[in-house]
Design a protein around this motif. Structure first.
Motif, PDB file in Angstrom:
ATOM      1  N   THR A  21      38.352  -1.596  17.146  1.00 34.50           N
ATOM      2  CA  THR A  21      37.483  -1.814  15.998  1.00 34.50           C
ATOM      3  C   THR A  21      36.562  -0.637  15.662  1.00 34.50           C
ATOM      4  N   PRO A  22      35.807  -0.053  16.613  1.00 35.77           N
ATOM      5  CA  PRO A  22      34.869   1.014  16.234  1.00 35.77           C
ATOM      6  C   PRO A  22      35.538   2.226  15.583  1.00 35.77           C
ATOM      7  N   THR A  54      35.847  -4.358  22.352  1.00 33.23           N
ATOM      8  CA  THR A  54      36.079  -3.717  21.049  1.00 33.23           C
ATOM      9  C   THR A  54      37.556  -3.626  20.683  1.00 33.23           C
TER      10      THR A  54
END
Length: 80
Positions: A21-22, A54
């Motif tokens: 995600t990041p 994440t």
């Protein structure tokens, strides 16, 4: 019927394709050392570390879409 959005994500296995995600990148899980997973881009390249909270597994349809994007990008590169 239960709502699975509240269920904790399963730990990804080596070889699983996940979304980080990041960085908004898709990668393949190559290993797990300490608290981090090592991911490699679908088209090959340098691995990067990702925190387990994440990364999320992606559907077979999303895997196909991501792999097709890699193939299309390669087809646009000039031959050497």
């Amino acid at each position: 019927m239960t709502d699975q959005s509240d269920a904790p994500p399963q730990e990804p296995i080596i070889g699983a394709t996940v979304h980080h995600t990041p960085l908004d990148r898709v990668g393949v899980v190559m290993g797990h050392v300490g608290p981090c997973y090592q991911l490699r881009p679908l088209g090959g390249g340098r691995e990067w570390d990702a925190s387990p909270d994440t990364i999320w597994p992606i559907s077979p349809k999303e895997v196909l879409h991501a792999r097709l994007a890699v193939v299309n990008a390669r087809s646009r590169k000039p031959l050497r």
